[in-house]
Design a protein around this motif. Structure first.
Motif, PDB file in Angstrom:
ATOM      1  N   MET A 186       0.482  -1.029  -0.062  1.00  0.00           N
ATOM      2  CA  MET A 186       0.289   0.451  -0.284  1.00  0.00           C
ATOM      3  C   MET A 186       0.785   1.100  -0.260  1.00  0.00           C
ATOM      4  SD  MET A 186      -1.606  -0.051   4.142  1.00  0.00           S
ATOM      5  CE  MET A 186      -3.414   0.356   3.175  1.00  0.00           C
ATOM      6  N   SER A 187       1.112   1.972   1.098  1.00  0.00           N
ATOM      7  CA  SER A 187       1.815   3.239   1.234  1.00  0.00           C
ATOM      8  C   SER A 187       3.103   2.844   1.342  1.00  0.00           C
ATOM      9  CB  SER A 187       1.237   3.667   2.656  1.00  0.00           C
ATOM     10  OG  SER A 187       0.990   2.781   3.174  1.00  0.00           O
ATOM     11  N   GLY A 188       3.878   1.434   0.449  1.00  0.00           N
ATOM     12  CA  GLY A 188       5.176   1.087   0.166  1.00  0.00           C
ATOM     13  C   GLY A 188       5.845   2.213  -0.280  1.00  0.00           C
ATOM     14  N   GLU A 218       6.772   5.225   0.110  1.00  0.00           N
ATOM     15  CA  GLU A 218       6.921   6.589   0.866  1.00  0.00           C
ATOM     16  C   GLU A 218       8.052   7.179   0.778  1.00  0.00           C
ATOM     17  OE1 GLU A 218       3.461   7.767   2.051  1.00  0.00           O
ATOM     18  OE2 GLU A 218       4.270   5.351   1.414  1.00  0.00           O
ATOM     19  N   VAL A 252      11.697   7.808   1.646  1.00  0.00           N
ATOM     20  CA  VAL A 252      12.516   7.618   3.218  1.00  0.00           C
ATOM     21  C   VAL A 252      13.088   8.371   4.143  1.00  0.00           C
ATOM     22  CG1 VAL A 252      14.007   6.084   3.835  1.00  0.00           C
ATOM     23  CG2 VAL A 252      12.755   6.001   1.752  1.00  0.00           C
ATOM     24  N   ARG A 298      -6.984  -0.719  -2.692  1.00  0.00           N
ATOM     25  CA  ARG A 298      -7.863  -0.077  -2.016  1.00  0.00           C
ATOM     26  C   ARG A 298      -8.730  -0.089  -1.614  1.00  0.00           C
ATOM     27  NH1 ARG A 298      -3.331   1.444  -3.075  1.00  0.00           N
ATOM     28  NH2 ARG A 298      -2.985   3.520  -4.230  1.00  0.00           N
ATOM     29  N   SER A 299      -9.158  -1.686  -1.106  1.00  0.00           N
ATOM     30  CA  SER A 299     -10.975  -0.813  -0.886  1.00  0.00           C
ATOM     31  C   SER A 299     -10.391  -1.800   0.788  1.00  0.00           C
ATOM     32  CB  SER A 299     -12.091  -2.512  -1.064  1.00  0.00           C
ATOM     33  OG  SER A 299     -11.121  -3.123  -1.237  1.00  0.00           O
ATOM     34  N   PHE A 339      -8.250  -6.023   1.528  1.00  0.00           N
ATOM     35  CA  PHE A 339      -7.338  -5.588   3.002  1.00  0.00           C
ATOM     36  C   PHE A 339      -7.559  -7.289   3.865  1.00  0.00           C
ATOM     37  CE2 PHE A 339      -6.515  -4.627   7.027  1.00  0.00           C
ATOM     38  CZ  PHE A 339      -5.120  -4.012   6.745  1.00  0.00           C
TER      39      PHE A 339
END
Ligand code: ATP
Ligand code: MG
Lengths: 438, 505
Positions: free
Chosen positions: A1-3, A5, A7, A283-284, A288
C-alpha cells in the motif's frame, strides 16, 4: 500500500556519521538518489516481475531449440555438418527465425498484408483471445491473494456461459443493451454461485477448495452437457447435437472496431474489470481483509475478521470473474451457439496466467495478452511454417515450469540470491499456503 | 572452538544493520550481546549462521576464515543456533523437527525416527523440559516451541552455540535450567553467544558483554556492572528501570468474570470455574507458569474460544458468545501473546498492520475504501511515538526486529479509545528502554480509568504493574493477592499452594 513513501524516517544507521544520532530523530539519506536506485535495482533483479520476464525469454529460447531440432532441413544438413557447417547454421536460422517471425506476424502485425487495417488484424485476434483470459486470470489471482487455489475455472466458465447463453438465445424481443446486460449479469452470477459453493464447503466443513473445485468441474461439465442434450433446456430445438441455439443479436457483445475484426466490447469490459480488481485488492476494505486472511488467517481472526465469511466472499468474487470469461466466450468469441467445450481450456490457462502475472491485476492483464498472442500466433505459425502448434504449448508449459522455480531462472541468468530469510515469514508460511502470492 | 567475527557489515538497502562489527568469543566463554531493539544482534547472528551473506567482513573459526553459503555450511562447521524467530516446520512433529538436517538413518536409508524421539526424550530430561516428541509443532504454544528450538540446537553437539533471546518465552524455572546447561556446555569448551534483554540473566552467566547500538559495537561491559550502567550503555542515555506508579484510583467494577470455564477444542477443561473482577482504573495481573489456562482465559474474553460457560461482562454487557469483532468494538484492546502468529501479518507493511483490527470502518475505511492518507499520517505519528525503528511506514512487519514488531502491536492497541485493555506478555522481546515506555503507557491507561488485564509469566513485570495479582494454576485461580505481595509467596502460589491468609484483597 503506502509502500514507496519517500524515505524520510531513516533507520538509526544510514551512514557512519549519522550513527550517533539519537533514536527517533529524523534525517535524510546521505545519498538518496543512489540508494533509491539501489533499492529499485534490487527490487527489479530479485523481484517477481523480472523472473516472469526472464521465464518468458528462456522459454522462447528453449522453444527455438525445439523448433530447430524438429525441423527437417536442419536434420538433413546435420548429416554433413562437418563438411559444410554453414548449411546447418543457415537451416537453423531459417527455421527458428521463420517460426518466430510468423508468430509475430500472426499475433501482432502482418507486414505481408496490404494496408494498416489488414496488417493489424493479428493484434485484434490476440486481444480477442486475451479477453476471456484476462478476467479468468484475475479470478484465479484473486483467490491466490487470499490463499485460495481456485482450479474450478472450467466449471465456473461453463455455468457462466450456460446462464448467459440461455438468457441470450431466449427472451427474444428485449432491446439491445438491456438484453446484453441481462445476459452478462446472469453469467456472472452463475459463475459466482458455482464457485461460492466451493467456498461455502470450505468455510463450513473445511473441505479443501482444490479438491472441491476440481470435482465441481466434472459436475458442471456433465450437467451442462446434459442440459445441452436435452430439448427444452439448452439444446437447439429440433437438433440432436449437444449444442445450443445461436445468440440473439440483441445480446451479443458488439464489435469494437467494426465488423472486420473479431475484437468485441468484452475487451473494454476486461480493462474495466482489471481496474476494479486493482482497486479491490489495493484500495478496498474487502481486499485488505482478503489479503490478511490469505497471508495469516490466525492474525486475521484475532483482528476480528470473519475468516469463513471472507473465504466465501473471495470464492464468490473469483467465480464471478471466471464466469465473466464464460460470458465472453458465448457472447463475444463464438456467438453461433455453444457446446460443452466452450471453456476452451481457459479455466486452466487462467492459473498459468495468474502465476505469470504474479497475481497482480496488471501483471495478469499483461500475461493474458501474451498468452493471447501465443494462441493467435501459434495458428499462424502452423499455417505458414508447418510447425506444430504444440511448440507453442511447449513454450507455455516451460514458462509455467520456470515460474514455479525462480531459483532455476536465477541460476541461468546468474542473478543475485535474495536473502535467505525474512524473519517472520520463515516460521509462518511453510505448510500453510499452497501458493506464495504478492 | 574460538569464534571471531571481523568487521562484519550487513546492509538492507539503505539501512546498515551491522556496521563493521568485530567480536571475539573464546572457547569456553559465554559472550552476551546486549543492545536495543533493532540494534542488529539477530542480523549479526544470522550472518554467522549463513542465513545472510555479509557485505563485508569475515567469520573465523579457530583462526581459519570460513565461507558459509547457507546454514548447512555453518552447521557442518559446528555452529548451532536457537533462533528468535523459530525455524521450525509446523506440520512436523517435535522429533522430526529435531532431526531435520541431520536425519539419523537405519539400514537402507530409512529414517530412524525412534532414535530422534529418544534424543528428544534424553535432552528434555537433562533440561527438565516436558516435551512430547510426537506432538505436532504447529499445535504447540510458543513457549514449548522455544524448547524444541533449544533441543534442536543442543542435539547436534555444536562447538559454537548461539542463543538469540531464548528466554523471552521461557518460565523462570526453565530459564534457570537453561543457564545451568549453558554453564555445563561452557565447561566442555563450547563457545556460547547469548542474546537477551534481561539484565539479571546477563549478570548471572556472562563472562564478557559486548554492547551494540545502532549497528555498531559501542563497547564492552563487565558482568559486574549494575543494571543501570548496562541499560544506559545500551540505550545511550540514563533510564529508569522502575516506573513511577501512583496509587490506583478505583472506580466501578468494569470487567466481571463469573464462574468462567473453558473447554478447549480437544475437549480438555482448561479454565476451571474462575471468578474475578477488574475495576475502572485498576491493573490486575494474571501470573502463573505458562500453560495454566491464562491463554485460554484471555481468548475466552476476546471471543476466540467457542466452548465457554459462565459469565464475562464488561460494563454490564455480556461478552460471552460475541464475535471477536463485537468484542473489539466494545472497546477492548488486545495484545496477543504470540505476535507472529496472532498479532501481525508479516507480509503487510507497518501501516497496514496498524489498521489490522480496525479495517471495519472509520477512520481508516470510508465507503469500503481504504483511507491511505489518513493511515499514512497515523502510522508516521505512531512510528515516532512508539520509537519503532524502521526505514519507514512501508517496511514489511516481517523485516522488523522482534522488539519493533512488538511495538507495532502495542502501538495499534494502545491508540484506540479503550474500555478494557487485555495485554498478554506485553513486553515480550522488548529492550529495557522500551519495557519502561510500555509500562508507563499501560499505567497511563489505568490512570485514565481503563481497567487493565495483564497476563505475564514474568514476575518482574507482574510486580511492576499490578494493583492486584491473580495467580493461576491448572486452570483455576489459586488466590488473588495485593500487588505488593512478596515474590516468594507468589512463587509458592504459582506452584499451586494457596496463600496462608486465604483470599486476600
Ligand atoms: N530482512 C530484512 N530486511 C530489511 N531490514 C531488516 C531485515 N532484517 C532486519 N532488518 C532491520 O535490521 C535492523 C536490525 O534488526 P535485528 O533483527 O538484527 O535487531 P535485533 O538487535 O535483533 O533487535 P531485537 O532485540 O528487537 O530482536 C532492524 O532495524 C531491522 O528492521
Ligand atoms: Mg533480534
Amino acid at each position: 500500500m503506502s509502500g514507496n513513501e519517500p524515505v524520510d524516517r531513516q533507520l538509526p544507521n544510514i551512514s557512519p556519521e549519522k550513527a550517533t544520532r539519537e533514536p527517533g530523530q529524523s534525517g535524510t539519506a546521505s545519498e538518496p538518489e543512489r540508494s533509491r536506485w539501489n533499492v529499485a535495482m534490487r527490487e527489479i533483479l530479485n523481484g517477481s516481475a523480472m523472473i516472469s520476464l526472464l521465464a518468458v525469454v528462456l522459454a522462447i529460447i528453449i522453444g527455438g531449440i525445439l523448433i530447430a531440432v524438429t525441423d527437417e532441413n536442419v536434420q538433413a544438413t546435420a548429416g554433413y555438418f562437418f563438411s559444410r557447417p554453414g548449411d546447418m547454421i543457415a537451416a537453423i536460422w531459417n527455421s527458428v527465425s521463420g517460426a518466430y517471425v510468423s508468430l509475430f506476424q500472426g499475433s501482432i502485425y502482418n507486414f505481408r498484408r496490404p494496408g494498416f487495417a489488414n496488417g493489424i488484424r493479428p493484434l485484434m485476434d490476440t486481444l480477442t483471445f486475451a479477453t476471456p483470459l484476462i478476467v479468468a486470470g484475475l479470478g484465479v489471482a484473486l483467490g491466490f491473494r487470499a490463499g485460495l487455489f481456485n482450479i474450478g475455472g472450467r466449471g465456473q466458465m461453463l455455468f457462466g456461459a450456460s446462464a448467459a447463453g440461455w438468457v441470450a438465445f431466449s427472451f427474444a424481443g428485449l432491446p439491445f443493451p438491456l438484453h446484453l446486460i441481462f445476459a452478462v449479469v446472469a453469467g456472472v452470477i452463475a459463475g459466482a454461485l458455482w464457485s461460492g459453493l466451493a467456498g461455502l464447503l470450505k468455510a463450513t466443513t473445511g473441505a479443501n477448495e482444490v479438491i472441491t473445485t476440481i470435482m465441481l468441474n466434472y459436475v458442471a461439465y456433465y450437467f451442462v452437457y446434459w442440459m445441452l442434450s436435452t430439448q427444452g433446456l439448452l439444446q437447439l430445438p429440433g437438433s440432436n447435437n449437444p449444442k445450443s441455439p445461436g445468440m440473439l443479436p440483441s445480446a451479443v457483445l458488439p464489435p469494437l472496431f467494426g465488423q472486420q475484426y473479431s475484437l468485441h466490447w468484452g475487451f473494454i469490459i476486461a480493462i474495466l474489470v482489471t481496474f476494479f480488481a486493482w482497486w479491490l485488492l489495493n484500495r478496498s476494505r474487502l481486499g485488505f481483509q482478503f489479503k490478511a486472511v490469505g497471508l495469516n488467517p490466525d492474525a486475521a481472526r484475532v483482528a476480528g475478521i470473519n475468516v469463513p465469511r471472507m473465504i466465501v466472499y473471495v470464492m464468490l468474487f473469483s467465480g464471478a470473474f471466471v464466469g465473466l470469461a464464460g460470458v465472453f466466450q458465448v457472447l463475444g468469441t463464438v456467438t453461433t451457439g455453444f457446446s460443452a467445450g466452450i471453456d476452451a481450456g481457459i479455466g486452466f490457462d487462467a492459473i498459468t496466467v495468474a502465476l505469470l502475472g504474479r497475481s497482480k491485476p496488471w501483471g495478469v492483464f499483461a500475461a493474458a495478452v501474451l498468452f493471447g498472442a501465443f494462441k493467435a500466433g501459434g495458428f499462424a505459425m502452423q499455417a505458414s511454417q508447418g510447425i506444430s502448434v504444440d511448440i507453442v504449448l511447449v513454450v507455455q508449459s516451460v514458462i509455467v515450469l520456470l515460474i514455479a522455480a525462480p531459483p532455476l531462472v536465477r541460476a541461468v541468468f546468474r542473478l543475485p540470491k535474495p536473502n535467505l530469510l525474512s524473519p517472520l515469514k520463515s516460521n509462518k508460511t511453510q505448510g500453510k499456503k499452497a501458493v506464495v502470492t504478492k | 572452538m574460538k569464534l571471531e567475527l571481523r568487521g562484519i557489515t550487513k546492509r538492507f538497502g539503505a539501512l546498515v544493520a551491522n556496521d563493521h562489527i568485530s567480536v571475539v568469543v573464546e572457547p569456553g566463554e559465554i559472550h552476551c550481546l546486549l543492545g536495543e531493539n533493532g540494534a542488529g544482534k539477530s542480523t549479526l547472528m544470522n550472518v554467522l549462521y549463513g542465513l545472510y551473506q555479509a557485505d563485508e567482513g569475515e567469520i573465523l573459526l579457530d583462526d581459519k576464515v570460513q565461507k558459509f553459503s547457507g546454514p548447512g555450511d555453518a552447521m557442518a562447521a559446528g555452529i548451532g543456533m536457537v533462533h528468535q524467530h523459530f525455524m521450525l516446520i509446523p506440520v512436523f512433529t517435535v522429533a522430526e523437527n529435531v532431526m531435520l538436517g541431520h536425519e539419523p538413518t537405519t539400514f537402507g536409508d530409512r529414517l530412524n525416527v525412534a532414535k530422534a524421539r529418544e534424543q528428544v526424550r534424553e535432552i528434555s530430561q537433562r533440561f527438565g523440559f516436558d516435551l512430547d516428541p510426537d506432538a505436532l509443532v504447529g499445535d504447540l504454544p510458543v513457549g514449548v516451541q522455544q524448547r524444541v528450538e533449544i533441543i534442536k540446537a543442543l542435539s547436534r553437539d555444536a562447538k559454537v552455540l548461539v542463543f538469540d533471546e531464548p528466554t523471552a518465552v521461557l518460565t523462570p524455572q526453565e530459564t534457570d535450567e537453561l543457564m545451568l546447561i549453558m554453564k555445563q556446555l561452557k565447561e566442555t569448551g563450547t563457545s556460547i553467544v547469548f542474546i537477551t534483554h534481561k539484565l539479571r540473566e546477563v549478570r548471572e552467566v556472562a563472562d564478557k558483554i559486548t554492547v551494540i547500538r545502532l549497528g555498531k559495537v559501542v563497547g564492552e561491559a563487565s558482568p559486574t556492572a549494575s543494571n543501570e550502567e548496562l541499560a544506559s550503555m545500551m540505550v545511550g542515555r540514563a533510564i529508569e528501570l522502575t516506573i513511577e506508579k501512583g496509587k490506583a484510583k478505583l472506580g466501578q467494577p468494569a470487567l466481571v468474570v463469573d464462574k468462567l470455564s473453558v473447554i478447549d477444542p480437544i475437549g480438555q477443561l482448561v479454565v476451571n470455574n474462575i471468578s474475578f473482577d477488574i475495576k475502572e482504573g485498576e491493573i490486575v495481573a494474571v501470573a502463573g507458569v505458562q500453560g495454566n489456562g491464562q491463554t485460554e482465559l484471555v481468548e475466552a474474553i476476546m471471543g476466540l474460544q467457542s466452548k465457554v460457560t459462565g459469565g464475562i461482562t464488561l460494563n454490564g454487557r455480556s461478552l460471552v458468545g460475541r464475535s471477536v469483532r463485537e468484542v473489539l468494538d466494545a472497546g477492548v484492546g488486545f495484545v496477543p501473546e504470540d505476535r507472529n502468529e496472532d498479532g501481525l501479518v508479516s507480509e503487510f507493511t507497518i501501516a497496514e498492520n496498524l489498521m489490522l483490527d480496525r479495517s471495519n470502518g472509520e477512520p481508516f475505511v470510508k465507503h469500503g475504501t481504504l483511507q491511505l492518507a489518513t493511515l499514512a499520517e497515523f502510522a508516521e505519528e505512531k512510528l515516532t511515538e512508539f520509537d519503532i525503528r524502521a526505514q519507514g511506514i512501508g517496511t514489511h512487519a516481517g523485516n522488523l526486529s522482534g522488539g519493533n514488531q512488538q511495538k507495532v502491536v502495542l502501538a495499534r492497541e494502545l491508540s484506540r479509545e479503550l474500555k478494557l485493555l487485555v495485554a498478554a506478555q506485553p513486553t515480550r522481546g522488548l529492550d529495557v528502554g522500551s519495557v519502561e515506555f510500555v509500562h508507563t503507557r499501560i499505567v497511563e491507561a489505568r490512570d485514565s480509568g481503563v481497567p487493565v488485564l495483564v497476563v505475564s509469566t514474568e514476575l518482574d513485570e507482574v510486580v511492576a504493574l499490578a494493583d492486584r495479582i491473580a495467580v493461576m494454576y491448572r486452570g483455576g485461580i489459586v488466590g488473588i493477592v495485593p500487588g505488593d505481595t512478596p515474590r516468594d509467596v507468589l512463587g509458592l502460589m504459582m506452584a499451586g499452594e494457596a496463600p496462608s491468609g486465604g483470599k486476600a484483597a
